[in-house]
Design a protein around this motif. Structure first.
Motif, PDB file in Angstrom:
ATOM      1  N   LEU A  12       0.806  -1.226   0.000  1.00  0.00           N
ATOM      2  CA  LEU A  12       0.000   0.000   0.000  1.00  0.00           C
ATOM      3  C   LEU A  12       0.843   1.282   0.000  1.00  0.00           C
ATOM      4  O   LEU A  12       0.303   2.366  -0.088  1.00  0.00           O
ATOM      5  CB  LEU A  12      -0.945  -0.003   1.208  1.00  0.00           C
ATOM      6  N   ARG A  13       2.145   1.141   0.092  1.00  0.00           N
ATOM      7  CA  ARG A  13       3.018   2.332   0.018  1.00  0.00           C
ATOM      8  C   ARG A  13       3.958   2.217  -1.184  1.00  0.00           C
ATOM      9  O   ARG A  13       3.713   2.794  -2.219  1.00  0.00           O
ATOM     10  CB  ARG A  13       3.766   2.509   1.355  1.00  0.00           C
ATOM     11  N   ASP A  14       4.989   1.363  -1.096  1.00  0.00           N
ATOM     12  CA  ASP A  14       5.923   1.261  -2.230  1.00  0.00           C
ATOM     13  C   ASP A  14       5.206   0.623  -3.428  1.00  0.00           C
ATOM     14  O   ASP A  14       5.389   1.032  -4.573  1.00  0.00           O
ATOM     15  CB  ASP A  14       7.134   0.399  -1.832  1.00  0.00           C
ATOM     16  N   GLY A  15       4.363  -0.362  -3.158  1.00  0.00           N
ATOM     17  CA  GLY A  15       3.633  -1.048  -4.230  1.00  0.00           C
ATOM     18  C   GLY A  15       2.719  -0.102  -4.965  1.00  0.00           C
ATOM     19  O   GLY A  15       2.572  -0.169  -6.192  1.00  0.00           O
ATOM     20  N   PHE A 138      14.266   3.024  10.778  1.00  0.00           N
ATOM     21  CA  PHE A 138      15.064   4.001  10.033  1.00  0.00           C
ATOM     22  C   PHE A 138      15.523   3.381   8.726  1.00  0.00           C
ATOM     23  O   PHE A 138      16.077   2.283   8.716  1.00  0.00           O
ATOM     24  CB  PHE A 138      16.284   4.422  10.863  1.00  0.00           C
ATOM     25  N   TYR A 139      15.299   4.061   7.586  1.00  0.00           N
ATOM     26  CA  TYR A 139      15.803   3.534   6.313  1.00  0.00           C
ATOM     27  C   TYR A 139      17.042   4.304   5.864  1.00  0.00           C
ATOM     28  O   TYR A 139      17.059   5.521   5.868  1.00  0.00           O
ATOM     29  CB  TYR A 139      14.733   3.543   5.212  1.00  0.00           C
ATOM     30  N   CYS A 140      18.065   3.556   5.511  1.00  0.00           N
ATOM     31  CA  CYS A 140      19.301   4.147   4.986  1.00  0.00           C
ATOM     32  C   CYS A 140      19.168   4.011   3.473  1.00  0.00           C
ATOM     33  O   CYS A 140      19.614   3.016   2.880  1.00  0.00           O
ATOM     34  CB  CYS A 140      20.523   3.358   5.469  1.00  0.00           C
ATOM     35  N   GLU A 141      18.517   5.001   2.860  1.00  0.00           N
ATOM     36  CA  GLU A 141      18.160   4.864   1.450  1.00  0.00           C
ATOM     37  C   GLU A 141      19.390   4.634   0.561  1.00  0.00           C
ATOM     38  O   GLU A 141      20.460   5.183   0.807  1.00  0.00           O
ATOM     39  CB  GLU A 141      17.410   6.124   0.983  1.00  0.00           C
ATOM     40  N   ASP A 142      19.202   3.814  -0.456  1.00  0.00           N
ATOM     41  CA  ASP A 142      20.270   3.450  -1.410  1.00  0.00           C
ATOM     42  C   ASP A 142      21.453   2.765  -0.719  1.00  0.00           C
ATOM     43  O   ASP A 142      22.604   2.913  -1.124  1.00  0.00           O
ATOM     44  CB  ASP A 142      20.733   4.683  -2.219  1.00  0.00           C
ATOM     45  N   VAL A 166      16.248  -1.256  11.564  1.00  0.00           N
ATOM     46  CA  VAL A 166      16.991  -0.463  10.571  1.00  0.00           C
ATOM     47  C   VAL A 166      16.865  -1.160   9.219  1.00  0.00           C
ATOM     48  O   VAL A 166      17.211  -2.334   9.063  1.00  0.00           O
ATOM     49  CB  VAL A 166      18.472  -0.272  10.947  1.00  0.00           C
ATOM     50  N   ASN A 167      16.325  -0.389   8.284  1.00  0.00           N
ATOM     51  CA  ASN A 167      16.043  -0.883   6.943  1.00  0.00           C
ATOM     52  C   ASN A 167      17.257  -0.625   6.043  1.00  0.00           C
ATOM     53  O   ASN A 167      17.763   0.497   5.994  1.00  0.00           O
ATOM     54  CB  ASN A 167      14.793  -0.130   6.452  1.00  0.00           C
ATOM     55  N   ILE A 168      17.690  -1.675   5.344  1.00  0.00           N
ATOM     56  CA  ILE A 168      18.860  -1.571   4.454  1.00  0.00           C
ATOM     57  C   ILE A 168      18.361  -1.715   3.015  1.00  0.00           C
ATOM     58  O   ILE A 168      18.462  -2.792   2.408  1.00  0.00           O
ATOM     59  CB  ILE A 168      19.887  -2.698   4.794  1.00  0.00           C
ATOM     60  N   PRO A 169      17.771  -0.660   2.441  1.00  0.00           N
ATOM     61  CA  PRO A 169      17.162  -0.823   1.112  1.00  0.00           C
ATOM     62  C   PRO A 169      18.182  -0.871  -0.022  1.00  0.00           C
ATOM     63  O   PRO A 169      19.118  -0.079  -0.052  1.00  0.00           O
ATOM     64  CB  PRO A 169      16.292   0.435   0.955  1.00  0.00           C
ATOM     65  N   ASP A 170      17.933  -1.801  -0.937  1.00  0.00           N
ATOM     66  CA  ASP A 170      18.663  -1.764  -2.204  1.00  0.00           C
ATOM     67  C   ASP A 170      17.719  -1.011  -3.143  1.00  0.00           C
ATOM     68  O   ASP A 170      17.027  -1.586  -3.981  1.00  0.00           O
ATOM     69  CB  ASP A 170      18.955  -3.187  -2.696  1.00  0.00           C
ATOM     70  N   THR A 171      17.691   0.288  -2.960  1.00  0.00           N
ATOM     71  CA  THR A 171      16.704   1.167  -3.606  1.00  0.00           C
ATOM     72  C   THR A 171      16.707   1.056  -5.124  1.00  0.00           C
ATOM     73  O   THR A 171      15.667   1.152  -5.773  1.00  0.00           O
ATOM     74  CB  THR A 171      17.002   2.623  -3.180  1.00  0.00           C
ATOM     75  N   THR A 172      17.894   0.868  -5.695  1.00  0.00           N
ATOM     76  CA  THR A 172      17.989   0.849  -7.158  1.00  0.00           C
ATOM     77  C   THR A 172      18.074  -0.567  -7.719  1.00  0.00           C
ATOM     78  O   THR A 172      18.263  -0.747  -8.922  1.00  0.00           O
ATOM     79  CB  THR A 172      19.246   1.629  -7.614  1.00  0.00           C
ATOM     80  N   CYS A 201      15.362  -6.166   5.257  1.00  0.00           N
ATOM     81  CA  CYS A 201      15.734  -6.190   3.831  1.00  0.00           C
ATOM     82  C   CYS A 201      14.617  -5.553   3.009  1.00  0.00           C
ATOM     83  O   CYS A 201      13.450  -5.934   3.148  1.00  0.00           O
ATOM     84  CB  CYS A 201      15.860  -7.629   3.322  1.00  0.00           C
ATOM     85  N   HIS A 202      14.998  -4.623   2.158  1.00  0.00           N
ATOM     86  CA  HIS A 202      14.029  -3.955   1.278  1.00  0.00           C
ATOM     87  C   HIS A 202      14.688  -3.920  -0.100  1.00  0.00           C
ATOM     88  O   HIS A 202      15.543  -3.075  -0.368  1.00  0.00           O
ATOM     89  CB  HIS A 202      13.761  -2.550   1.828  1.00  0.00           C
ATOM     90  N   CYS A 203      14.328  -4.873  -0.956  1.00  0.00           N
ATOM     91  CA  CYS A 203      15.050  -5.013  -2.224  1.00  0.00           C
ATOM     92  C   CYS A 203      14.158  -4.728  -3.423  1.00  0.00           C
ATOM     93  O   CYS A 203      13.013  -5.179  -3.469  1.00  0.00           O
ATOM     94  CB  CYS A 203      15.623  -6.434  -2.324  1.00  0.00           C
ATOM     95  N   HIS A 204      14.710  -3.996  -4.360  1.00  0.00           N
ATOM     96  CA  HIS A 204      13.987  -3.732  -5.615  1.00  0.00           C
ATOM     97  C   HIS A 204      14.499  -4.687  -6.682  1.00  0.00           C
ATOM     98  O   HIS A 204      15.589  -5.239  -6.596  1.00  0.00           O
ATOM     99  CB  HIS A 204      14.122  -2.260  -6.005  1.00  0.00           C
ATOM    100  N   ASN A 205      13.656  -4.853  -7.709  1.00  0.00           N
ATOM    101  CA  ASN A 205      13.853  -5.986  -8.619  1.00  0.00           C
ATOM    102  C   ASN A 205      14.431  -5.611  -9.986  1.00  0.00           C
ATOM    103  O   ASN A 205      14.192  -6.307 -10.967  1.00  0.00           O
ATOM    104  CB  ASN A 205      12.490  -6.678  -8.808  1.00  0.00           C
TER     105      ASN A 205
HETATM  106  O1  KIV Z   1      13.416   1.786  -1.906  1.00  0.00           O
HETATM  107  C1  KIV Z   1      13.566   2.534  -0.912  1.00  0.00           C
HETATM  108  O2  KIV Z   1      14.660   2.957  -0.569  1.00  0.00           O
HETATM  109  C2  KIV Z   1      12.370   2.911  -0.171  1.00  0.00           C
HETATM  110  C3  KIV Z   1      12.577   3.664   1.107  1.00  0.00           C
HETATM  111  C4  KIV Z   1      11.761   4.894   1.129  1.00  0.00           C
HETATM  112  C5  KIV Z   1      12.285   2.763   2.260  1.00  0.00           C
HETATM  113  O3  KIV Z   1      11.279   2.575  -0.564  1.00  0.00           O
END
Ligand code: KIV
Ligand code: ZN
Length: 508
Positions: A12-15, A138-142, A166-172, A201-205
């Motif tokens: 409901l947020r990133d999706g 807390f998210y450490c973006e990228d 602590v969120n370790i996003p692989d934003t890209t 873990c917050h991973c993008h595809n």
């Molecule tokens: O991908 C990302 O870095 C995010 C953050 C805002 C959590 O979605």
């Protein structure tokens, strides 16, 4: 003892950041209720400062959902945090998700700042958010492109300031499973106080590695995964909930567990796909239309003898009613016999099965897959030749004219013509066809795509229609999207031999 993996759902947020797939507040509330039944631990409900609608969605979800933690996103900005806290005031378990960029790209080119100053801002945001709620992520973006040593300093500082996760996003979506796994391991081994918080873990595809990276993350010490239903999300999407859930369930030796009721995955996948108007690719793992469909003769025979010959999980475990033994030109006698028995024809003797099988192959050669109706026609010995062909279509529309369509088709050599109005040119055209071939056909899915760019482009229409509880797929191409839609509809209708045959009888 198995290690619990916390499921943080961000559908409901990133999706919801997928262009053109925005949901209304009631739709979000409905999905949130289903996520609660599925058993997710945390629902990221929105980014309240971003719009009054997002704010309201967080409020309404907080009121409607009782068990999961409700999380709201902010930047490391005081006003964002105040608004998020306000939106979260109705939930029993609020979480504020704040953060800032950790890679040098973000530090230099987004914030025009320095590494030390960015850590100071992150720490200040955590301390400020802590005034409102206890649970701070807390998210450490990228993080994916951040230097590990600097990232460790940032993670240590925000944990000391009170971050619980602590969120370790692989934003890209840049990492590989090796580099992402190493990153998490590095943090687990080098951050003082790391055990006071959970790493997430917050991973993008972007490289198709989101699930593999998330798996590497939990194998190296992270205990929360940020996922979306159907893997939807920005660009190529986020880690898909269903994939991580079923990896954990299928690979028991990993010693992880979740509290998900996985049988609710498939119905929720359908709901999200429908509400977001985002069809799921047929070969999508776990929830795609073909995920449990066996079409080759060898596989079908094997599955019918012993399911685990070709299936690593039971379709019922993810809420898919049963594995589908699809009948195509590559199907064998075992599959045909299975379906005929299911339709009430009993177990056929070998010579009879052989005869029907030959007819079946002839028909299967001319169709992509065969429905129950086709099998009945085969068994009853009256193979339908029904075929509807378009003669011409004329559509009148504009503003303020109510769209009206006149269509002429040939059904089994006979001419039929009908006129109908509708709320758009496509709707009017399909209603005109319904007047000829009968009611009871429901449009389940409709997708128009451009084949290339430019105004002289060709449009492709994919469509799924339901008739007598059976789904039929149709496809059409034309420079005119109304024509492409009509062609797709007729393409689907031509796969319903009994329906058309009966209607022709009624008309003639
Ligand atoms: O991908 C990302 O870095 C995010 C953050 C805002 C959590 O979605
Ligand atoms: Zn993201």
């Amino acid at each position: 003892m198995k290690d619990k993996i916390y499921i943080f759902d961000t559908t409901l947020r990133d999706g919801e950041q997928v262009p053109g797939c925005q949901l209304s507040t009631p739709e979000k509330v409905e999905i949130a209720k289903q996520l609660e039944l599925l058993g997710v631990d945390i629902i990221e409900a929105g980014f309240p400062i971003s719009s009054p609608m997002d704010f309201n969605s967080v409020v309404q979800i907080s009121k409607a959902v009782k068990e999961p933690t409700i999380c709201a996103l902010t930047r490391a900005v005081e006003r964002d945090i105040e608004v998020a806290a306000e939106a979260l005031k109705y939930t029993k378990r609020p979480r504020i998700h704040t953060g800032i960029g950790a890679s040098d790209y973000h530090i230099k080119y987004k914030f025009n700042s320095t590494r030390d100053k960015i850590i100071e801002r992150g720490v200040a945001a955590v301390k400020y958010a802590k005034k409102f709620v206890e649970d701070i992520e807390f998210y450490c973006e990228d993080s994916g492109r951040a230097e590990n040593e600097y990232l460790a300093r940032m993670v240590e500082a925000v944990i000391a300031a009170g971050a619980t996760v602590v969120n370790i996003p692989d934003t890209t979506g840049y990492c590989t499973p090796e580099s992402y796994g190493e990153k998490i391991r590095y943090l687990m081994e080098n951050v003082k106080g790391v055990h006071k918080a959970i790493l997430s873990c917050h991973c993008h595809n972007d490289l198709g590695l989101a699930t593999a990276n998330t798996l590497a993350g939990i194998r190296n010490g992270a205990r929360q995964v940020e996922v979306t239903i159907n893997g939807i999300g920005e660009r190529a999407g986020n880690t898909s909930l269903e994939e991580i859930a079923m990896i954990i369930k299928t690979h028991k030796h990993l010693n992880f567990e979740t509290q998900l009721d996985t049988r609710r995955i498939y119905p929720l996948s359908l709901l999200v796909s429908k509400m977001m108007r985002m069809p799921v690719q047929p070969n999508k793992a776990i929830i795609g239309r073909n995920a449990f469909a066996h079409s080759s003769g060898i596989h079908q025979d094997g599955v019918l003898k012993y399911r685990e010959n070709y299936e690593i999980m039971a379709p019922e475990d993810v809420g898919v009613p049963q594995n589908s033994i699809v009948l195509t030109a590559r199907s064998g006698k075992a599959a045909l016999s299975y379906h005929l028995e299911r339709l009430g024809y009993g177990k056929l003797e070998k010579p009879q099965l052989e005869k029907i099988y030959q007819k079946f192959l002839d028909l299967a050669d001319s169709k992509k897959d065969l429905s129950d109706d086709d099998l009945i026609v085969l068994m009853e010995g009256k193979l339908s030749e029904s075929k509807i062909e378009l003669n011409h279509l004329q559509v009148l529309c504009g503003d303020p004219v109510r769209p009206i369509a006149t269509i002429s088709v040939e059904v089994n050599g006979e001419q039929f013509e009908a006129t109908a109005d509708g709320n758009g040119p496509v709707n009017a055209s399909l209603r005109a066809i319904d007047k000829i071939i009968g009611k009871g056909i429901f449009l389940e899915e409709y997708l128009v795509q451009a084949m290339a760019n430019g105004s002289k482009d060709t449009g492709k229409v994919h469509m799924q229609v339901k008739y007598q509880e059976q789904l039929y797929y149709g496809f059409g191409v034309d420079e005119d999207i109304v024509m492409a839609s009509v062609k797709a509809y007729l393409n689907a209708c031509n796969k319903m031999p009994l329906a058309i045959k009966r209607k022709v009888e009624v008309l003639s």
